[in-house]
Design an enzyme around this catalytic site. Structure first.
Site, short mmCIF file in Angstrom:
data_model
loop_
_atom_site.label_atom_id
_atom_site.label_comp_id
_atom_site.label_asym_id
_atom_site.label_seq_id
_atom_site.Cartn_x
_atom_site.Cartn_y
_atom_site.Cartn_z
N LYS A 226 -18.18 73.76 28.09
CA LYS A 226 -18.62 72.60 27.12
C LYS A 226 -18.63 71.45 28.83
CE LYS A 226 -17.74 73.14 22.76
NZ LYS A 226 -16.93 73.78 22.70
N SER A 227 -18.20 71.96 29.97
CA SER A 227 -17.63 70.86 30.91
C SER A 227 -18.92 70.57 31.61
CB SER A 227 -17.13 71.19 32.48
OG SER A 227 -17.45 72.94 32.47
#
Ligand code: GLU
Length: 307
Positions: free
Chosen positions: A242-243
């Site tokens: 999700k970065s």
């Protein structure tokens, strides 16, 4: 390259002249990690004065996302990474994969297999002989991997890599029970069919390479040179999820991403300073690129600048 290969098939050298490729699977938009492989393979091909091709690996129907291939090609174009030949689609090449598997079956190097994943659970998913009892309506086809099939190769960046394919992987799938060609088969047939001399891709595929070399030998195809680029990891060293770096790259604004990728490839930022247009940046990059500066270690794509 040296290896123990009890099938007796010999290794052929790579095609003459540099031909590289980028081969995305159309499972979504291009992320920084895939762009690293795209830009890295493009730079190495241009640096060598060679050709660079693009192949859409769209044989895995269940994983394919509608519109993804077109979006990937549009992104490559927006980044100025133009292939030297028309884009190649694996979904249009079934006849070649069928012929390759037919040849292996006929020579006794491949076999039909009814074993399911559950059947093989007792042996860590590794197939050495069939254990299935009730036959399945549509069997898979596997390559027979002989005992002692250890394959070693010298990766252009990661160094020597060896794998006992019989023990670590086992007889691997060429045609899946769902009727899809396996990645390992299609990639080998196409790298040879397209005369690829140099495969440059992410290090997540390092441990697929011995399987591909074994398959090349079984089919009497040449083995290209391999170079596996580092992976991008999140701040914790895990796979990107999700970065920020897991977000698709911005095709509307390629320059900042190209500068970032350039640094991720171990190249000095100063070489691209002052470039304001895409053609200028790419031209400068090709002129300044130093393959010996490529990084081997995974890169933490957590937004912090490179040292
Ligand atoms: N299609 C594969 C992927 O997107 C890459 C294949 C390769 O470069 O050999 O992961």
């Amino acid at each position: 390259m040296s290896s123990v290969n009890v099938t007796g098939d010999s290794a052929l050298p790579p095609a003459a002249g540099y031909r590289g490729r980028f081969a995305p699977s159309p499972t979504g938009p291009l992320h920084p990690g895939s762009m690293l492989a795209a830009f890295g393979s493009w730079l190495l091909a241009r640096h060598a004065g060679g050709q660079w091709l693009v192949r859409i690996e769209d044989v895995d129907g269940p994983r394919e996302v509608a519109g993804a291939a077109a979006a990937q090609l549009a992104t490559l174009a927006a980044f100025g990474l133009h292939p030297d030949e028309p884009v190649h689609y694996q979904s249009r090449r079934h006849a070649l994969y069928r012929a390759a598997v037919g040849q292996l079956l006929q020579q006794g190097k491949a076999f039909h297999c009814h074993c399911s994943r559950a059947d093989l659970a007792g042996q860590q998913g590794i197939h050495r002989h069939c254990v299935a009892r009730p036959p399945r309506p549509q069997p898979a086809i596997r390559l027979r991997v002989a005992d002692g099939s250890e394959v070693a190769f010298d990766d252009g960046l990661q160094g020597r890599f060896a794998q006992a394919v019989d023990r670590d992987v086992g007889d691997f799938v060429l045609l899946r029970a769902d009727g899809c060609w396996a990645y390992q088969l299609a990639v080998v047939v196409d790298d040879a069919g397209q005369g690829i001399s140099d495969v440059v891709r992410g290090a997540d595929l390092l441990d697929s390479t011995p399987r591909q070399i074994l398959l090349q030998r079984a089919l009497g195809l040449p083995t290209p040179r391999y170079l596996h680029l580092p992976l991008l990891l999140d701040a914790q060293g895990g796979k990107l999820s999700k970065s920020l770096a897991a977000q698709p790259v911005d095709a509307a604004d390629p320059l900042p991403t190209l500068r970032w990728l350039w640094r991720a490839l171990g190249q000095p930022a100063a070489a691209l300073e002052g470039t304001v247009t895409l053609p200028e940046l790419l031209e400068r990059a090709v002129a300044a690129f130093q393959p010996q500066r490529l990084r081997r270690e995974s890169i933490k794509a957590d937004g912090t600048p490179f040292p």
